[in-house]
Design a protein around this motif. Structure first.
Motif, short mmCIF file in Angstrom:
data_model
loop_
_atom_site.label_atom_id
_atom_site.label_comp_id
_atom_site.label_asym_id
_atom_site.label_seq_id
_atom_site.Cartn_x
_atom_site.Cartn_y
_atom_site.Cartn_z
N ALA A 188 0.81 -1.22 0.00
CA ALA A 188 0.00 0.00 0.00
C ALA A 188 0.84 1.26 0.00
O ALA A 188 0.49 2.26 -0.62
CB ALA A 188 -0.93 -0.01 1.22
N ALA A 189 1.98 1.21 0.68
CA ALA A 189 2.82 2.41 0.73
C ALA A 189 3.29 2.83 -0.64
O ALA A 189 3.46 4.01 -0.93
CB ALA A 189 4.04 2.16 1.63
N ILE A 190 3.52 1.85 -1.55
CA ILE A 190 3.96 2.18 -2.90
C ILE A 190 2.77 2.51 -3.78
O ILE A 190 2.79 3.45 -4.55
CB ILE A 190 4.77 1.02 -3.51
N LEU A 191 1.69 1.77 -3.62
CA LEU A 191 0.55 1.99 -4.49
C LEU A 191 -0.10 3.35 -4.27
O LEU A 191 -0.84 3.83 -5.12
CB LEU A 191 -0.49 0.89 -4.29
N LEU A 192 0.14 3.98 -3.14
CA LEU A 192 -0.42 5.30 -2.90
C LEU A 192 0.38 6.40 -3.56
O LEU A 192 0.01 7.56 -3.53
CB LEU A 192 -0.52 5.58 -1.39
N VAL A 193 1.52 6.03 -4.18
CA VAL A 193 2.33 7.03 -4.84
C VAL A 193 1.60 7.59 -6.04
O VAL A 193 0.95 6.86 -6.76
CB VAL A 193 3.68 6.42 -5.29
N ALA A 194 1.73 8.90 -6.31
CA ALA A 194 1.20 9.52 -7.53
C ALA A 194 2.33 10.29 -8.16
O ALA A 194 2.41 11.50 -8.09
CB ALA A 194 0.02 10.43 -7.23
N ALA A 195 3.27 9.59 -8.77
CA ALA A 195 4.45 10.25 -9.31
C ALA A 195 4.15 10.86 -10.65
O ALA A 195 3.17 10.56 -11.27
CB ALA A 195 5.59 9.24 -9.44
N GLY A 196 5.05 11.75 -11.13
CA GLY A 196 4.83 12.38 -12.42
C GLY A 196 5.99 13.23 -12.84
O GLY A 196 7.06 13.17 -12.28
N ALA A 197 5.75 14.09 -13.83
CA ALA A 197 6.79 14.95 -14.37
C ALA A 197 6.76 16.29 -13.67
O ALA A 197 5.83 16.62 -12.97
CB ALA A 197 6.56 15.14 -15.86
N THR A 198 7.81 17.08 -13.89
CA THR A 198 7.85 18.40 -13.30
C THR A 198 7.23 19.44 -14.19
O THR A 198 7.03 20.56 -13.77
CB THR A 198 9.30 18.80 -12.98
N GLU A 229 14.54 -3.06 -11.01
CA GLU A 229 13.38 -3.64 -10.35
C GLU A 229 12.54 -4.46 -11.32
O GLU A 229 12.76 -4.43 -12.53
CB GLU A 229 12.52 -2.54 -9.71
N ASN A 230 11.54 -5.12 -10.80
CA ASN A 230 10.62 -5.92 -11.60
C ASN A 230 10.10 -5.11 -12.78
O ASN A 230 9.72 -3.96 -12.66
CB ASN A 230 9.46 -6.35 -10.69
N ILE A 231 10.07 -5.72 -13.97
CA ILE A 231 9.72 -5.01 -15.20
C ILE A 231 8.30 -4.45 -15.15
O ILE A 231 8.01 -3.39 -15.71
CB ILE A 231 9.91 -5.91 -16.43
N GLU A 232 7.42 -5.14 -14.44
CA GLU A 232 6.05 -4.67 -14.37
C GLU A 232 5.95 -3.38 -13.58
O GLU A 232 5.25 -2.44 -13.96
CB GLU A 232 5.17 -5.76 -13.74
N LEU A 233 6.69 -3.32 -12.48
CA LEU A 233 6.70 -2.09 -11.69
C LEU A 233 7.28 -0.94 -12.49
O LEU A 233 6.77 0.17 -12.48
CB LEU A 233 7.53 -2.30 -10.42
N ARG A 234 8.38 -1.20 -13.19
CA ARG A 234 9.02 -0.14 -13.96
C ARG A 234 8.13 0.33 -15.11
O ARG A 234 8.06 1.52 -15.42
CB ARG A 234 10.38 -0.61 -14.47
N ALA A 235 7.46 -0.61 -15.77
CA ALA A 235 6.57 -0.23 -16.87
C ALA A 235 5.39 0.58 -16.37
O ALA A 235 5.00 1.59 -16.98
CB ALA A 235 6.08 -1.48 -17.59
N ARG A 236 4.79 0.17 -15.27
CA ARG A 236 3.68 0.94 -14.71
C ARG A 236 4.14 2.32 -14.28
O ARG A 236 3.42 3.31 -14.42
CB ARG A 236 3.06 0.18 -13.53
N ALA A 237 5.36 2.40 -13.74
CA ALA A 237 5.90 3.71 -13.37
C ALA A 237 6.08 4.58 -14.61
O ALA A 237 5.78 5.78 -14.60
CB ALA A 237 7.24 3.53 -12.64
N TYR A 238 6.58 3.99 -15.69
CA TYR A 238 6.79 4.74 -16.92
C TYR A 238 5.46 5.28 -17.46
O TYR A 238 5.37 6.45 -17.88
CB TYR A 238 7.46 3.85 -17.96
N LEU A 239 4.42 4.46 -17.46
CA LEU A 239 3.12 4.91 -17.94
C LEU A 239 2.55 5.99 -17.04
O LEU A 239 1.92 6.95 -17.50
CB LEU A 239 2.14 3.73 -18.01
N HIS A 240 2.79 5.85 -15.75
CA HIS A 240 2.33 6.89 -14.83
C HIS A 240 3.00 8.21 -15.14
O HIS A 240 2.35 9.25 -15.25
CB HIS A 240 2.63 6.48 -13.39
#
Length: 737
Positions: free
Chosen positions: A10-20, A628-639
């Motif tokens: 949950a601590a990671i899934l609550l992240v809302a990362a993005g661009a500047t 890290e796991n490719i799925e995490l990195r891909a989801r991060a990239y799409l985010h």
């Protein structure tokens, strides 16, 4: 996909990362050497110079008009001649969806009721899916409507003789005697003096247009696109209705007359006598300047350019010999007699699809008087054209797909939100009396004697997962007013005080290209200001609008000031990259020569309104180029690249929600039907496990056509590493969650 659920607590899934900002970032490393230490800075620097001022003079805002009313796919709104008490809104209609109609309501801000002025039967008016360019497209009141109760409709309906079961029709109709409702029993197709009906089959489903407007002489002008035919031959045809603006004289019956001064009125070689001007691709909305009588049109471009045309009788505006003022290469060019656009703009940063507007003649926005105000469908950008210089200047970012502008009886302008069905009024934005600084050195955010360096009050920062920006390197700083604090919200995103300035510097190789300031004005709203560096690298100048330039061998697009809000959406919290998971990492601080955790450093110098807690317990966003796991990195990239728009209320088209905080199963893209077409790939879906070649998410990332490419803003070079990551992830999937 099951690995994602195991690796995202949950601590990671609550992240809302993005661009500047609304552009993509390079893959700079936050770990840049230096002496290790607990904090990168010892004290918070005083910031007395880099402060967002009042909003500058000469800006606009969009105010929700009639907030209690919503509409189904609204395309146009108008008032009846001599009657400012009511508005009439044209609803397009959708095959298998809401029926075409015109809604009428009282012109009051608190109005809560609307009613049918006319409503068609379901599917009687065809929209022409999947492009959805048909439907109820045009409506005009007769100038003597108060007396003769006559109006005119233009729409597309079914035709067995058309290859796409679609034809355009123009019809005359009368209002009921004592009821404010059109009487469908009086509806008749307009007929030429020779008895030929004004209807014709469509060769394809696109480019129907059929806007209508009367001039002061009582002549009716009707516009048609090229019908979507791929060959483009109809653009220069003089015999049929395609690619034309017609001019006719209505009578008190369905039979119209040909005005004697029409350019082709007396031709005997078969040329269309109704023709007023030709050579248009799809003149989506045109209007008369109520003061000068000049007819202005916005003609939708194809691959590269959108154009504004000053329409004169007999003019040939060039399609498909030219797009804008540029030869298409399909026909001999240049050719004599073609009229270049009065102004044009190039695709980039999401712009693609001009929405013709009006010359502003209202009283509430003095600085706009005499300017041609228009919009872009795809980007939602509202702009104005200076009549004297023909320069285009950004005004605002609507944050939605604009289908049309509208002009009230008082000359004030409105903007129509197509997908959300809402109406907005253009108002002057409150602000100060001073313009924004014209040079970067005058902003107080850089060293005035060396604008390449930040002012003393700025704090540097970096992000764990930067975006791709065509290979540019970036430096970033933030500045908040002395005594103010940053509030960290529940999802880890940061909320900044009024007066905040976020600064980003872009370089290609060793050459600075631009510096962007994203500021929160004193009224609480955010705005972007972009400075272009000069050739000597001594200073940068504020740009009024989007600009494309060549840097070395690379074409670079500098966004206009409104484009930043296209990515910095309200739904995404405006300031995108500044959040816990993006800054929870080490950075080298040049002023102290130390490398330290950014969150710990910022907390140490008193930047936050409340303690963050243990750094080790805070989420840290995975780097797309990490291990890290490719799925995490891909989801991060799409985010990072997509979620600022593709989230609830973010303005992106389609059902997908690319926020990293969403579980893969809730994201809405796996095996989902594409909302904006299949790119001519049979069986394509948004994402098909194991098959990137039929996954729209991948195909749009690989595309170089700016009309297809995603993300659509500030990037023209395909990110090889990013596409490799997404394709690798899709290939690794065997099923949807």
């Amino acid at each position: 996909m099951h690995a994602l659920r195991r690796l995202t607590p949950a601590a990671i899934l609550l992240v809302a990362a993005g661009a500047t900002d609304c552009s993509s970032s390079s893959s700079s490393s936050p770990d840049a050497g230096g002496l290790p230490g607990p904090f990168g800075l010892d004290a918070r620097p005083s910031n007395t110079t880099c402060l967002a001022p009042d909003r500058p003079a000469g800006t606009i805002k969009l105010t929700r008009a009639f907030p209690d009313l919503d509409f189904e796919l609204p395309l146009f709104m108008v008032q009846a001649p001599g009657d400012a008490s009511k508005w009439y809104v044209v609803e397009q209609g959708l095959d298998g969806g809401p029926a075409a109609s015109i809604q009428v309501f009282d012109n009051r801000q608190d109005v809560a009721a609307k009613k049918d002025f006319i409503r068609f039967e379901p599917n009687e008016v065809t929209s022409g899916l999947p492009s959805n360019e048909g439907g109820l497209l045009g409506f005009a009141f007769d100038p003597n409507y108060a007396i003769n109760r006559t109006a005119y409709l233009s729409y597309t309906t079914h035709s067995a003789s058309s290859p796409v079961d679609m034809k355009s029709v123009v019809r005359r109709i009368k209002r009921k005697e004592n009821v404010n409702e059109l009487d469908r029993t009086t509806e008749r197709t307009l007929v030429s003096p020779e008895g030929k009906p004004l209807d014709f089959d469509a060769p394809a489903i696109e480019h129907k247009n059929s806007a209508m407007v009367f001039d002061k002489q009582g002549y009716l002008y009707i516009g048609f696109g090229d019908g979507g035919e791929e060959s483009g031959e109809k653009g220069q045809d003089t015999k049929g209705f395609f690619s034309k603006i017609l001019r006719i004289k209505p009578t008190d019956t369905e039979q119209y007359l040909i005005p004697d001064d029409n350019p082709w009125a007396h031709n005997t070689n078969g040329d269309l006598k109704e023709m007023w001007a030709r050579g248009f691709r799809n003149p989506w909305r045109f209007s008369f300047d109520r003061e000068t009588g000049v007819l202005w049109a916005g003609d939708v471009g194809d691959d590269t350019y959108e154009e504004i045309d000053k329409i004169e009788g007999g003019g040939n505006y060039g399609w498909r010999i030219k797009e804008g003022s540029h030869c298409t290469g399909r026909y001999p060019c240049p050719q004599p007699g073609l009229v270049d656009p009065y102004a044009e703009y190039k695709h980039g940063n999401g712009d693609r699809g001009i929405i013709g507007g009006y010359v502003y003649r209202g009283k509430n926005i003095p600085f706009l008087v005499g300017s041609y105000v228009f919009a872009d469908l795809s980007s939602g950008r509202i702009s104005r054209m200076n009549m004297e210089t023909r320069a285009i200047e950004d005004l605002a970012m609507a944050g939605f797909n604009v289908s049309s502008l509208a002009e009230g009886a008082d000359g004030e302008l409105y903007v129509i939100d197509y997908l959300h069905g809402q109406l907005f009024r253009i108002d002057a934005a409150p602000g100060g009396s001073q313009p924004f600084p014209q040079t970067l050195s005058a902003t107080g955010c850089v060293n005035a004697s060396n604008p390449k360096e930040p002012a003393a009050g700025l704090v540097p920062f970096d992000v764990n997962a930067p975006l791709w920006s065509d290979g540019a390197s970036k430096k970033r700083w933030l500045a908040i007013p002395d005594g103010s604090k940053i509030t960290v919200q529940q999802d880890g995103d940061w909320d900044f005080p009024n007066g905040t300035v976020l600064m980003k510097q872009f370089a290609l190789g060793d050459k600075l290209v631009e510096t962007r300031l994203f500021v929160r004005h004193q009224d609480g709203d955010w705005a972007g200001y972009t400075y272009e560096w000069n050739d000597t690298q001594s200073d940068a100048t504020l740009l009024p609008a989007i600009k494309t330039k060549t840097v070395g061998t690379q074409e670079w697009t500098i966004p206009g000031r409104t484009h930043c809000l296209q990515c910095h959406t309200a739904a995404a919290g405006r300031s995108l990259g500044l959040e816990n998971a993006q800054l929870n990492g080490d950075m080298f601080y040049p002023s102290t020569q130390r490398t330290a955790n950014q969150l710990a450093t910022l907390e140490h110098i008193g930047m936050f309104a409340a303690p963050l807690g243990e750094m080790a317990s805070l989420p840290r966003y995975p780097r797309p180029d990490g291990t890290e796991n490719i799925e995490l990195r891909a989801r991060a990239y799409l985010h990072i690249n997509c979620s600022h728009c593709h989230r609830p209320e973010g303005g992106g088209v389609g059902p997908m929600d690319f926020r990293f905080s969403q579980t893969a199963g809730a994201a809405g893209f796996c095996n989902a039907e594409p909302f904006s077409g299949d790119l001519d790939i049979r069986g394509a879906k948004l994402l098909i496990p194991g098959d990137p070649s039929k996954s729209i998410v991948s195909l749009r990332m690989h595309a170089t056509d700016l009309g297809i490419r995603m993300p659509p803003l500030a990037t023209q070079v395909v990110h090889t590493e990013g596409t490799k990551l997404i394709d690798g992830w899709i290939t690794s999937m065997s099923t949807c969650p």
